[in-house]
Design a protein around this motif. Structure first.
Motif, PDB file in Angstrom:
ATOM      1  N   VAL A 109     -27.445 -85.393 -26.623  1.00 46.60           N
ATOM      2  CA  VAL A 109     -27.585 -86.645 -25.436  1.00 46.60           C
ATOM      3  C   VAL A 109     -27.022 -86.005 -24.204  1.00 46.60           C
ATOM      4  CG1 VAL A 109     -27.354 -89.018 -25.164  1.00 46.60           C
ATOM      5  CG2 VAL A 109     -27.637 -88.427 -27.286  1.00 46.60           C
ATOM      6  N   VAL A 110     -28.157 -86.150 -23.304  1.00 49.15           N
ATOM      7  CA  VAL A 110     -27.615 -85.730 -21.933  1.00 49.15           C
ATOM      8  C   VAL A 110     -27.898 -87.015 -20.821  1.00 49.15           C
ATOM      9  CG1 VAL A 110     -28.193 -84.136 -19.997  1.00 49.15           C
ATOM     10  CG2 VAL A 110     -28.179 -83.285 -22.490  1.00 49.15           C
ATOM     11  N   ASP A 111     -26.829 -87.317 -19.994  1.00 49.65           N
ATOM     12  CA  ASP A 111     -26.762 -88.355 -19.206  1.00 49.65           C
ATOM     13  C   ASP A 111     -27.027 -87.793 -17.844  1.00 49.65           C
ATOM     14  OD1 ASP A 111     -26.355 -90.728 -17.862  1.00 49.65           O
ATOM     15  OD2 ASP A 111     -24.278 -90.939 -18.418  1.00 49.65           O
ATOM     16  N   LYS A 112     -28.194 -88.149 -17.628  1.00 50.05           N
ATOM     17  CA  LYS A 112     -28.547 -87.617 -16.061  1.00 50.05           C
ATOM     18  C   LYS A 112     -28.136 -88.676 -14.880  1.00 50.05           C
ATOM     19  CE  LYS A 112     -30.582 -84.152 -15.607  1.00 50.05           C
ATOM     20  NZ  LYS A 112     -30.177 -82.847 -15.907  1.00 50.05           N
ATOM     21  N   LEU A 149     -25.090 -93.746 -19.809  1.00 51.15           N
ATOM     22  CA  LEU A 149     -24.640 -94.131 -21.155  1.00 51.15           C
ATOM     23  C   LEU A 149     -23.480 -93.151 -21.394  1.00 51.15           C
ATOM     24  CD1 LEU A 149     -27.108 -92.379 -23.777  1.00 51.15           C
ATOM     25  CD2 LEU A 149     -26.820 -91.670 -21.590  1.00 51.15           C
ATOM     26  N   GLY A 150     -22.977 -92.233 -20.738  1.00 51.53           N
ATOM     27  CA  GLY A 150     -21.874 -91.333 -21.004  1.00 51.53           C
ATOM     28  C   GLY A 150     -22.243 -90.012 -21.859  1.00 51.53           C
ATOM     29  N   GLY A 151     -21.602 -89.188 -21.848  1.00 52.71           N
ATOM     30  CA  GLY A 151     -21.680 -88.057 -22.498  1.00 52.71           C
ATOM     31  C   GLY A 151     -21.834 -86.797 -21.631  1.00 52.71           C
ATOM     32  N   PRO A 152     -22.340 -85.540 -22.033  1.00 54.74           N
ATOM     33  CA  PRO A 152     -22.411 -84.320 -20.996  1.00 54.74           C
ATOM     34  C   PRO A 152     -23.594 -84.717 -19.901  1.00 54.74           C
ATOM     35  CG  PRO A 152     -22.509 -83.763 -23.347  1.00 54.74           C
ATOM     36  CD  PRO A 152     -22.499 -85.337 -23.350  1.00 54.74           C
TER      37      PRO A 152
END
Length: 285
Positions: A109-112, A149-152
């Motif tokens: 999951v990648v948060d842009k 949403l957070g994350g990388p």
């Protein structure tokens, strides 16, 4: 309910059993262009079950099309979701019929960013009922309405770089006006691909072709151009989706071959736009 990184990345499905018949594989082969000339001996094995039906490898993408449980209850703004990429590694040729077992999980999951969306990758592992691995598939969606949403912030996957020289070959496919009507019978009944009024509400002048139909049509182009129509020679097939295709348009597949890597890019001739990009196909001799 807000979409959250921690919730998504923990999602895994239980193993599920599937069965399919050669009728489904015949339909898939024809829906991506095999048998346009039924007398062509190179394509006959894809539209005739004797002595044994061959299957276009990208049929893997529709074998499990009914399994949407992993993201089915996620608070995703599906109206703003795009199919970003498709990656499949083939561990053996797809049998003409069979019993399968699959499981899936969210692998990335990648948060842009809040105004840019999120990239979500669903990885599917599929095996024959006896346990032999069949394929591993990454379905990558771009959820434009679910950023923040957070994350990388960056993906661990980088787009395949195409060679800078002129293509080594080009394969031209004239899609049918009824291509989407035919392809939807393989499982994807999204009205975007058949209902003119629905397509206009979604911002398109007419129904568009399924991205995975263009993907399969391009797989046929690579089978014909670099695999001598032998599906066992194709070990992986990856690409990014960059522009929609309308049924009836002409697809020009530019192909570069460097050892066991065939790179490809697909352009819509009538509008001079790239529909599939950064394509990479691993082949064996």
């Amino acid at each position: 309910m807000t979409l959250a990184y921690d919730d998504l990345i923990e999602r895994r499905s239980e193993p599920r059993a599937y069965s399919y018949t050669d009728t489904q594989m015949l339909l898939y082969n024809i829906s991506v262009g095999m048998g346009r000339d039924p007398t062509d001996p190179r394509e006959l094995g894809y539209i005739y079950e004797k002595p044994e039906l061959r299957v276009v490898p990208t049929a893997a993408a529709v074998l499990l099309s009914g399994d949407s449980s992993l993201l089915g209850n996620a608070p995703i703004d599906w109206a703003r979701v795009l199919h970003g990429e498709q990656r499949i590694a083939f561990h053996r040729p797809i049998p003409p019929s069979g019993d399968l077992v699959s499981s899936s999980h969210i692998s990335e999951v990648v948060d842009k960013g809040p105004d840019k969306g999120a990239i979500i990758t669903v990885t599917v592992e599929c095996a024959l009922a006896g346990g032999e691995p069949l394929f591993t598939m990454d379905n990558v969606i771009f959820a434009r309405g679910n950023g923040g949403l957070g994350g990388p912030e960056k993906s661990r996957h980088t787009p395949h770089a195409l060679p800078e020289r002129a293509p080594d070959m080009r394969f031209v496919t004239e899609t049918r006006r009824d291509q989407a009507a035919l392809y939807r019978l393989t499982g994807d009944r999204n009205p975007l691909h058949i209902d003119p009024a629905y397509a206009k509400r979604a911002g398109f002048p007419a129904p568009i072709l399924h991205g995975l139909a263009s993907y399969g049509i391009t797989c046929r182009a690579l089978l014909a151009s670099v695999c001598d129509y032998d599906p066992a020679r194709m070990k992986s097939f990856d690409c990014r989706f960059t522009s929609p295709v309308f049924p009836g348009e002409t697809l020009e597949s530019d192909i570069w071959v460097d050892g066991d890597i065939a790179s490809f890019r697909v352009r819509v001739a009538e509008r001079d736009v790239v529909a599939l990009n950064n394509g990479r196909c691993l082949i064996t001799n």
